[in-house]
Design an enzyme around this catalytic site. Structure first.
Site, PDB file in Angstrom:
ATOM      1  CG  ASP A 113      41.208  32.385  42.949  1.00 45.37           C
ATOM      2  OD1 ASP A 113      41.381  31.699  41.937  1.00 45.37           O
ATOM      3  OD2 ASP A 113      40.195  33.079  43.145  1.00 45.37           O
ATOM      4  N   GLY A 160      47.821  29.866  39.277  1.00 44.52           N
ATOM      5  CA  GLY A 160      47.016  29.395  38.167  1.00 44.52           C
ATOM      6  C   GLY A 160      45.659  30.040  38.034  1.00 44.52           C
ATOM      7  CG  ASP A 161      41.611  31.275  38.839  1.00 45.46           C
ATOM      8  OD1 ASP A 161      41.344  32.417  38.414  1.00 45.46           O
ATOM      9  OD2 ASP A 161      40.815  30.333  38.778  1.00 45.46           O
ATOM     10  CG  ASP A 162      40.987  35.819  39.427  1.00 51.73           C
ATOM     11  OD1 ASP A 162      41.321  35.778  38.224  1.00 51.73           O
ATOM     12  OD2 ASP A 162      39.796  35.821  39.805  1.00 51.73           O
ATOM     13  CB  THR A 220      47.688  35.073  37.229  1.00 53.05           C
ATOM     14  OG1 THR A 220      46.600  34.163  37.025  1.00 53.05           O
ATOM     15  CG2 THR A 220      47.162  36.480  37.049  1.00 53.05           C
TER      16      THR A 220
END
Length: 401
Positions: free
Chosen positions: A202, A222-224, A255
């Site tokens: 995140d 790789g995330d939010d 993302t």
């Protein structure tokens, strides 16, 4: 700009990390030097604080703790690089609003740069880099050898008057920037980078914090990109500290997950949030709200406006039942309340689905307004367990909520 919440301060006292024997060759381990420098700042107790200067070079170090009334300043081409010796990362207690590590039961590895119970802390520079070298941690997560929850890249907790600006954050082991139980926080001008397949990296996660401003950041991870949180099930309910008075504006990024997310940890409540002028490209979801039975918490008074989406799979997705509990002790009768949310002036192209809103039958979403939504290439809107006269996709402005 809301930068006035926490102003940049001039520090008359300046120390260089070289003064403590550090070597910026990318090979020498400088943990003792960083810890000694910050111990010196703590003992100096200068009225206007002290600046720790990191010159250009690659400064390899283990994790270290900040202190109050200090500035960590990264010069141009300065890189603070995390050691990949995972055994050297201390394990600390879980957050009380989570009750356990987010990934594993028990404690959690300390963040690379950490601070607890601080006041007047600045991390800034001339776009120098903090490199978490997260690959070793990602591999441990993938192969199941991770003993405790991974550490964040930068975590400041139980603190006030925090400014993080004008730096690059690279390859975090876990979440990048995590202000938790904080007040008066400004995060501005960050570049946050991690591979698209890096797990749980995140970008910025304000958590049970108030008076937070996030502006002018670029995030590709790789995330939010940004996720607002406030505790996990019975632990977050007991701790009872909401995230409130948060402004997010002029943020751009990519993302595979969500651009702007609320939750799924929402047990302390989330309220009084403004999100505006955000651009999201090549992503999974644009705007995401996720909570669950057992979470509790009130999510209310949220305005999201002037959003641009391009090549996004789902534009807007609100979900009342996402699963994911810390343990079996949660109360399934602790239902979240989601109410008074306005999403307006959203445009985009190459959008697969405009999205969905699926509340809980026992606690429907209330007073949700979507206005001036103009998305190209979308399929139909999906909606269930939502109540309130203002629900719908309107050409006119949202009514007052």
């Amino acid at each position: 700009s809301c930068a006035g919440i926490v102003r940049m301060k001039h520090r008359g006292e300046i120390l260089s990390i070289r003064d403590f024997g550090a070597v910026g060759d990318g090979k020498t381990l400088n943990t003792k030097a960083f810890r000694a420098a910050i111990f010196r700042i703590q003992k100096l107790r200068r009225r206007h604080g002290t600046l720790l200067y990191i010159p250009s070079g690659v400064w390899l170090t283990g994790s270290f703790n900040l202190t109050s009334h200090m500035t960590l300043f990264l010069a141009k081409n300065a890189v603070i690089k995390a050691s990949q010796d995972t055994n050297a990362w201390p394990v600390i207690d879980p957050l009380p609003s989570y009750g356990r590590g987010r990934e594993r039961p028990g404690g959690r590895y300390i963040s690379f740069i950490h601070g607890d119970g601080l006041e007047d802390v600045i991390i800034t520079g001339e776009n120098g880099t903090i490199d978490g070298q997260g690959q070793v941690w990602w591999n441990m997560w993938r192969d199941g050898s991770l003993k405790y929850t991974r550490g964040n890249l930068v975590e400041i907790m139980n603190s006030k008057d925090v400014l993080i600006s004008n730096i690059v954050l690279l390859n975090s082991p876990f979440w990048n920037v995590h202000p938790v139980y904080c007040s008066n926080v400004v995060i501005r001008g960050l570049t946050i980078l991690a591979p698209a397949d890096s797990p749980n990296t995140d970008g910025i996660d304000p958590d049970s914090s108030s008076n937070v401003c996030i502006e002018d950041c670029y995030i590709n991870n790789g995330d939010d990109m940004i996720a607002i949180k406030s505790g996990w099930d019975e632990y977050g309910i007991a701790y009872g500290r909401p995230s409130s008075n948060i402004i997010i504006r002029r943020v751009t990024g990519t993302t595979g997950f969500s651009g702007i997310a609320f939750g799924s940890e929402t047990s302390g409540g989330i309220r009084d949030i403004l999100v505006e002028n955000v651009s999201i490209f090549n992503s999974g979801t644009g705007i995401r709200l996720k909570t669950n039975a057992g979470r509790g918490g009130i999510i209310q008074n949220i305005t999201i406006s002037d959003i641009y989406l391009e090549n996004v799979r789902i534009a807007i997705k609100f979900t009342g039942d996402t699963g994911d509990h810390p343990d079996s002790q949660y109360n399934p009768q602790a239902l979240p309340i989601v109410t008074k949310i306005a999403v307006k002036n959203v445009r985009g192209k190459n959008i697969h689905s405009v999205g969905s809103m699926d509340g809980l039958e026992r606690s429907p979403f209330l007073d949700i307004c979507l206005a001036n939504i103009n998305l190209q290439g979308t399929d139909s809107w999906q909606c269930s367990a939502v109540e309130g006269a203002s629900v719908g996709v309107y050409p006119q402005p949202c009514p007052q909520l």
